[in-house]
Write a protein that holds these residues in place. Structure first.
Motif, PDB file in Angstrom:
ATOM      1  N   ALA A 223       7.167   5.510  34.934  1.00 62.83           N
ATOM      2  CA  ALA A 223       6.948   4.240  34.248  1.00 62.83           C
ATOM      3  C   ALA A 223       5.559   3.731  34.632  1.00 62.83           C
ATOM      4  O   ALA A 223       5.399   3.031  35.641  1.00 62.83           O
ATOM      5  CB  ALA A 223       8.027   3.235  34.631  1.00 62.83           C
ATOM      6  N   ALA A 224       4.572   4.092  33.839  1.00 58.52           N
ATOM      7  CA  ALA A 224       3.195   3.692  34.165  1.00 58.52           C
ATOM      8  C   ALA A 224       3.035   2.188  34.058  1.00 58.52           C
ATOM      9  O   ALA A 224       2.365   1.558  34.883  1.00 58.52           O
ATOM     10  CB  ALA A 224       2.221   4.401  33.234  1.00 58.52           C
ATOM     11  N   THR A 225       3.642   1.607  33.022  1.00 64.85           N
ATOM     12  CA  THR A 225       3.628   0.145  32.853  1.00 64.85           C
ATOM     13  C   THR A 225       5.038  -0.318  32.501  1.00 64.85           C
ATOM     14  O   THR A 225       5.772   0.380  31.790  1.00 64.85           O
ATOM     15  CB  THR A 225       2.667  -0.280  31.730  1.00 64.85           C
ATOM     16  N   VAL A 226       5.398  -1.463  32.999  1.00 62.07           N
ATOM     17  CA  VAL A 226       6.685  -2.090  32.664  1.00 62.07           C
ATOM     18  C   VAL A 226       6.373  -3.496  32.159  1.00 62.07           C
ATOM     19  O   VAL A 226       5.852  -4.332  32.896  1.00 62.07           O
ATOM     20  CB  VAL A 226       7.623  -2.149  33.886  1.00 62.07           C
ATOM     21  N   MET A 227       6.672  -3.743  30.880  1.00 67.48           N
ATOM     22  CA  MET A 227       6.299  -5.008  30.248  1.00 67.48           C
ATOM     23  C   MET A 227       7.204  -6.145  30.723  1.00 67.48           C
ATOM     24  O   MET A 227       8.440  -6.019  30.681  1.00 67.48           O
ATOM     25  CB  MET A 227       6.389  -4.872  28.741  1.00 67.48           C
ATOM     26  N   PRO A 228       6.586  -7.238  31.206  1.00 61.92           N
ATOM     27  CA  PRO A 228       7.380  -8.393  31.668  1.00 61.92           C
ATOM     28  C   PRO A 228       8.290  -8.924  30.554  1.00 61.92           C
ATOM     29  O   PRO A 228       7.892  -8.985  29.393  1.00 61.92           O
ATOM     30  CB  PRO A 228       6.320  -9.427  32.053  1.00 61.92           C
ATOM     31  N   GLY A 229       9.493  -9.315  30.916  1.00 61.17           N
ATOM     32  CA  GLY A 229      10.425  -9.894  29.960  1.00 61.17           C
ATOM     33  C   GLY A 229      11.166  -8.889  29.110  1.00 61.17           C
ATOM     34  O   GLY A 229      12.058  -9.252  28.341  1.00 61.17           O
ATOM     35  N   VAL A 246      18.937   9.696  32.713  1.00 63.13           N
ATOM     36  CA  VAL A 246      19.481   8.672  31.817  1.00 63.13           C
ATOM     37  C   VAL A 246      20.941   9.029  31.564  1.00 63.13           C
ATOM     38  O   VAL A 246      21.237  10.108  31.042  1.00 63.13           O
ATOM     39  CB  VAL A 246      18.704   8.634  30.478  1.00 63.13           C
ATOM     40  N   ASN A 247      21.837   8.122  31.967  1.00 68.77           N
ATOM     41  CA  ASN A 247      23.285   8.386  31.843  1.00 68.77           C
ATOM     42  C   ASN A 247      23.668   9.734  32.430  1.00 68.77           C
ATOM     43  O   ASN A 247      24.461  10.495  31.874  1.00 68.77           O
ATOM     44  CB  ASN A 247      23.719   8.323  30.370  1.00 68.77           C
ATOM     45  N   GLY A 248      23.077  10.052  33.588  1.00 69.30           N
ATOM     46  CA  GLY A 248      23.412  11.280  34.294  1.00 69.30           C
ATOM     47  C   GLY A 248      22.704  12.526  33.802  1.00 69.30           C
ATOM     48  O   GLY A 248      22.874  13.602  34.385  1.00 69.30           O
ATOM     49  N   GLN A 249      21.887  12.417  32.739  1.00 65.68           N
ATOM     50  CA  GLN A 249      21.182  13.580  32.213  1.00 65.68           C
ATOM     51  C   GLN A 249      19.747  13.596  32.748  1.00 65.68           C
ATOM     52  O   GLN A 249      19.011  12.619  32.605  1.00 65.68           O
ATOM     53  CB  GLN A 249      21.169  13.550  30.685  1.00 65.68           C
ATOM     54  N   ALA A 250      19.376  14.719  33.381  1.00 68.56           N
ATOM     55  CA  ALA A 250      18.070  14.832  34.027  1.00 68.56           C
ATOM     56  C   ALA A 250      16.939  14.668  33.017  1.00 68.56           C
ATOM     57  O   ALA A 250      17.034  15.110  31.869  1.00 68.56           O
ATOM     58  CB  ALA A 250      17.953  16.171  34.734  1.00 68.56           C
ATOM     59  N   VAL A 251      15.866  14.042  33.473  1.00 65.27           N
ATOM     60  CA  VAL A 251      14.689  13.808  32.636  1.00 65.27           C
ATOM     61  C   VAL A 251      13.553  14.695  33.134  1.00 65.27           C
ATOM     62  O   VAL A 251      13.154  14.606  34.296  1.00 65.27           O
ATOM     63  CB  VAL A 251      14.266  12.319  32.692  1.00 65.27           C
ATOM     64  N   ALA A 252      13.025  15.543  32.241  1.00 67.22           N
ATOM     65  CA  ALA A 252      11.966  16.480  32.632  1.00 67.22           C
ATOM     66  C   ALA A 252      10.583  15.841  32.531  1.00 67.22           C
ATOM     67  O   ALA A 252       9.720  16.091  33.369  1.00 67.22           O
ATOM     68  CB  ALA A 252      12.025  17.727  31.756  1.00 67.22           C
ATOM     69  N   ASP A 253      10.379  15.022  31.517  1.00 69.21           N
ATOM     70  CA  ASP A 253       9.072  14.407  31.299  1.00 69.21           C
ATOM     71  C   ASP A 253       9.259  13.144  30.469  1.00 69.21           C
ATOM     72  O   ASP A 253      10.385  12.800  30.084  1.00 69.21           O
ATOM     73  CB  ASP A 253       8.103  15.379  30.617  1.00 69.21           C
ATOM     74  N   PHE A 254       8.155  12.441  30.179  1.00 70.63           N
ATOM     75  CA  PHE A 254       8.276  11.171  29.471  1.00 70.63           C
ATOM     76  C   PHE A 254       8.756  11.348  28.040  1.00 70.63           C
ATOM     77  O   PHE A 254       9.491  10.507  27.515  1.00 70.63           O
ATOM     78  CB  PHE A 254       6.943  10.418  29.481  1.00 70.63           C
ATOM     79  N   GLY A 305       5.887   1.896  29.486  1.00 66.86           N
ATOM     80  CA  GLY A 305       4.734   2.618  28.963  1.00 66.86           C
ATOM     81  C   GLY A 305       4.536   3.945  29.659  1.00 66.86           C
ATOM     82  O   GLY A 305       4.767   4.071  30.872  1.00 66.86           O
ATOM     83  N   ALA A 306       4.099   4.960  28.897  1.00 73.84           N
ATOM     84  CA  ALA A 306       3.900   6.308  29.438  1.00 73.84           C
ATOM     85  C   ALA A 306       2.589   6.399  30.207  1.00 73.84           C
ATOM     86  O   ALA A 306       1.630   5.670  29.920  1.00 73.84           O
ATOM     87  CB  ALA A 306       3.892   7.324  28.305  1.00 73.84           C
TER      88      ALA A 306
END
Length: 448
Positions: A223-229, A246-254, A305-306
């Protein structure tokens, strides 16, 4: 500007610039050699604009923009005024005629060097050669892993994705095993071999690239950027968090993260997101929102944000840029002759030839990427025009040069009959090449 009209526009710009420069080479040297120039034409057919210069030369832009010509005073085309015989082309020594004919390709070569030089000084934006491999592809079987950085290919160091693909594309023509040096996420260097010899013969480079499966790696799942609100921030996510699942499923990339969010939020907008922060694993419950951003179709969003893809801009000062320009010109010249040789021997497919449609598409794409990329495109096309015109095919500059070299050796001009036969053979060869290139363009369009 639509893709079609953009392609047409940039094709006209490309041809206008390169044809004018090529014909100016003939014109300039002819004038220096004392030959009278009757007409300087950019394009063929009826003139849409013309101007008579103070020197008596007729300058024109013609309706068909696929080329141009310089018409000189020539005794083979009719009677010459005795007062102008000293300015007639065929009456000049053979070395002057050689200089005039060679000037067109020579000016294209000069244009290539200057265009590359300007490109290197302006700086060509590019990305680092950090790659991944498509599943069940040749690159995957060779051991390419997500996030590998290519250091060298076949012993040649590469610093950008474009440089890497340039070497790979040329190697695909020969379909020989290709050594690759990469550095993985762990910092270790590995030696791999891309098994290009397993590719089937008779296909074009685009089809080979699909089977090779070597691609730019998408940004990591951070998470390069996390938008407020927004949902992610409200759930406690911070910039720099690594997204693990996400919900137990592995994330390889953005990219995989984005696809999982869309797929899982359809079932329930409340998503269990596992993250890693400072060596700790945390579980967050993020409620995604169904929203349209910047006029795009609505989708599930979280406000994350990526990371930016690592850039690798190529930029030099004037002196270093000239050295790089000369190197790029030499490298692309040897590659072009190598490709022609492989086509003649059947080692590479003629499907790799491109015609005016292919040139138009690449012109539009390179122009949309910025001036440095368009300059590189102009340099490559100009170099191709120089090489094509130097081929010993009658009706091309190279064919005329062949006649004059024969004249130098035998001491007398080639006979009129030989030149007429050569013209017919040259036209047949030229139309065959043009037809084949046009067929390849149409075939690629139908398959795309």
């Amino acid at each position: 500007m639509t893709s079609f009209f953009g392609s047409v526009f940039w094709l006209l710009v490309t041809l206008g610039v390169l044809v004018t420069f090529h014909e100016f080479g003939h014109y300039w040297v002819a004038r220096r050699c004392g030959v009278k120039v009757l007409r300087f034409s950019v394009g063929f057919g009826n003139a849409i604009w013309k101007h008579i210069g103070r020197d008596g030369t007729e300058y024109q832009i013609a309706a068909i923009p696929l080329g141009g010509y310089v018409k000189m005073l020539d005794a083979r085309e009719g009677e010459v005024d005795p007062a102008l015989r000293g300015q007639e082309f065929t009456g000049k020594p053979v070395w002057k005629r050689i200089a005039i004919v060679a000037a067109g390709p020579g000016f294209n070569l000069i244009f290539t060097v200057v265009a590359f030089w300007l490109m290197f000084m302006l700086g060509r934006p590019d990305v680092a050669p950090v790659v991944t491999a498509a599943p069940q592809s040749l690159a995957a079987s060779a051991g390419v892993q997500p996030g590998d950085r290519i250091l060298s290919i076949d012993g040649r160091s590469v610093g950008t994705w474009t440089d890497a693909m340039d070497v790979v594309a040329n190697a695909l023509l020969g379909r020989a095993p290709l050594p690759l040096t990469v550095r993985g996420h762990d910092g270790r260097t590995r030696e791999l071999v891309l098994p290009l010899d397993e590719l089937p013969p008779g296909q074009d480079v685009g089809q080979y690239l699909g089977k090779l499966g070597l691609k730019l790696a998408p940004p990591p799942a951070i998470a390069a950027t996390v938008m407020p609100g927004q949902p992610a921030a409200l759930a406690g996510m911070r910039g720099g968090d690594r997204i693990a699942s996400v919900n137990g499923q592995a994330v390889a990339d953005f990219a995989a993260f984005g696809k999982l969010v869309q797929a899982e939020a359809v079932k329930s907008p409340v998503l269990a997101i596992a993250i890693e922060r400072g060596g700790r694993s945390l579980q967050l419950n993020v409620t995604a929102k169904w929203e349209s951003l910047e006029g795009l179709p609505p989708k599930w969003v979280m406000g994350v944000g990526a990371p930016a893809i690592e850039s690798a801009t190529v930029s030099y000062g004037p002196v270093r840029a000239m050295t790089a320009s000369l190197g790029a010109t030499w490298h692309n010249t040897t590659q072009t002759f190598g490709m022609l040789g492989k086509m003649l021997t059947g080692e590479a497919s003629t499907r790799n030839l491109s015609g005016v449609i292919g040139i138009a598409e690449v012109a539009n794409a390179s122009a949309s990427m910025g001036l440095p990329w368009f300059l590189q495109f102009l340099a490559l096309v100009s170099l191709s025009l120089a090489i094509l015109n130097l081929l010993p095919i009658p009706v091309l500059d190279g064919g005329h040069l062949l006649y004059y070299l024969v004249e130098l050796i035998k001491g007398s001009p080639v006979s009129e009959q030989t030149m007429v036969v050569g013209q017919y053979i040259g036209l047949a060869l030229l139309f065959t090449l043009m037809g084949l290139a046009f067929y390849n363009d149409i075939h690629r369009m139908l398959l795309s």
